[in-house]
Design a protein around this motif. Structure first.
Motif, PDB file in Angstrom:
ATOM      1  N   ASP A  31     -76.045 -92.143 -18.755  1.00  0.00           N
ATOM      2  CA  ASP A  31     -76.540 -91.645 -20.037  1.00  0.00           C
ATOM      3  C   ASP A  31     -76.177 -92.544 -21.214  1.00  0.00           C
ATOM      4  OD1 ASP A  31     -77.472 -89.412 -18.686  1.00  0.00           O
ATOM      5  OD2 ASP A  31     -75.714 -88.179 -19.184  1.00  0.00           O
ATOM      6  N   SER A  49     -71.910 -90.646 -17.919  1.00  0.00           N
ATOM      7  CA  SER A  49     -72.923 -89.589 -17.874  1.00  0.00           C
ATOM      8  C   SER A  49     -72.229 -88.241 -18.002  1.00  0.00           C
ATOM      9  CB  SER A  49     -73.700 -89.633 -16.547  1.00  0.00           C
ATOM     10  OG  SER A  49     -74.423 -90.819 -16.413  1.00  0.00           O
ATOM     11  N   GLY A  50     -73.030 -87.210 -18.318  1.00  0.00           N
ATOM     12  CA  GLY A  50     -72.512 -85.851 -18.359  1.00  0.00           C
ATOM     13  C   GLY A  50     -71.904 -85.463 -19.692  1.00  0.00           C
ATOM     14  N   ARG A  79     -75.530 -87.384 -11.137  1.00  0.00           N
ATOM     15  CA  ARG A  79     -76.339 -86.847 -12.222  1.00  0.00           C
ATOM     16  C   ARG A  79     -77.434 -85.920 -11.697  1.00  0.00           C
ATOM     17  NH1 ARG A  79     -78.922 -90.680 -16.867  1.00  0.00           N
ATOM     18  NH2 ARG A  79     -80.333 -91.284 -15.199  1.00  0.00           N
ATOM     19  N   PRO A  83     -75.584 -82.448 -13.119  1.00  0.00           N
ATOM     20  CA  PRO A  83     -76.000 -83.173 -14.320  1.00  0.00           C
ATOM     21  C   PRO A  83     -75.031 -83.091 -15.491  1.00  0.00           C
ATOM     22  CG  PRO A  83     -77.363 -81.223 -13.970  1.00  0.00           C
ATOM     23  CD  PRO A  83     -76.555 -81.413 -12.730  1.00  0.00           C
TER      24      PRO A  83
END
Length: 224
Positions: A31, A49-50, A79, A83
């Motif tokens: 991300d 990410s997250g 993810r 997610p």
């Protein structure tokens, strides 16, 4: 390590073959990309990410000659399945986009210190639990960092493809391992092709994501 895959430029089919080794962006797998200052003159490049508050946070340490983007395929799976889960990978010193004043110092003490400083910068005052995951050289770093007792809220340590004593013994020869790679390439595609043909990486997708993050263009060539 073997020569690069032969690449001819004579036919349209050849151009299609070269496209198999073209760069792939980290953005399909993580991300965010950030540069985190951890100490004066030290900036660590981080892919993540997250949700930043999600616990536990999985923090990944790559092996010698790799980068944060080497964790891209695992990050993608995480993810897809979880997610919101925090998944963090960072470039070690002398790798990728991380900048330190003493790049020739690849001692276990320096690698562990970088890791602890980054964790402090990311999680100071946070209740988030931390799971350290290390591959090869990164496994030795993860084990030593965990054993230091300086990681608050450490939940678990995962080491992959490493016997700690062997990995620690190999740290002194790490610069030689990195120096044994070809010094430069005519194109990023050539570097990606070499990484697969040499057996350095097994999956083309992983090579297309991670190898470009380790290269810079200099005088018309791509160097580590």
């Amino acid at each position: 390590m073997g020569p690069p895959l032969p690449i001819s430029r004579k036919t349209d089919q050849t151009e299609f073959d070269r496209s198999k080794y073209s760069p792939v962006s980290w953005e399909g797998y993580f991300d965010r990309k950030e540069n985190i200052s951890i100490a004066p003159g030290k900036t660590v490049q981080v892919l993540s990410s997250g949700l930043r508050t999600a616990s536990p946070a999985f923090v990944c340490i790559h092996g010698a000659g790799h980068s944060a983007a080497s964790w891209a395929l695992l990050a993608h799976e995480m993810r897809e399945r979880l997610p919101q889960q925090q998944f963090i990978a960072f470039d070690g010193r002398s790798h990728g986009g991380t900048v330190v004043p003493d790049e020739d110092d690849m001692s276990i003490e320096a690698l562990v210190a970088d890791t602890l400083e980054l964790l402090g910068a990311l999680f100071a005052g946070s209740p988030v639990k931390i799971v350290l995951i290390g591959h090869s050289m990164g496994g030795a770093v993860a084990a030593k960092a965990a054993a230091s007792g300086n990681i608050r809220n450490l939940a678990a340590v995962v080491v992959i493809d490493v016997v700690e004593g062997t990995a620690l013994a190999a740290l002194s020869s790490m610069q030689g391992i990195l120096a044994a790679r070809p010094a430069s390439f005519a194109s990023i595609e050539d570097a990606v092709a070499w990484s697969v043909s040499s057996g350095t990486l097994k999956r083309i997708e992983s090579a297309r994501i991670s190898v470009p993050t380790q290269l810079v263009e200099r005088d018309g060539r791509f160097v580590w």
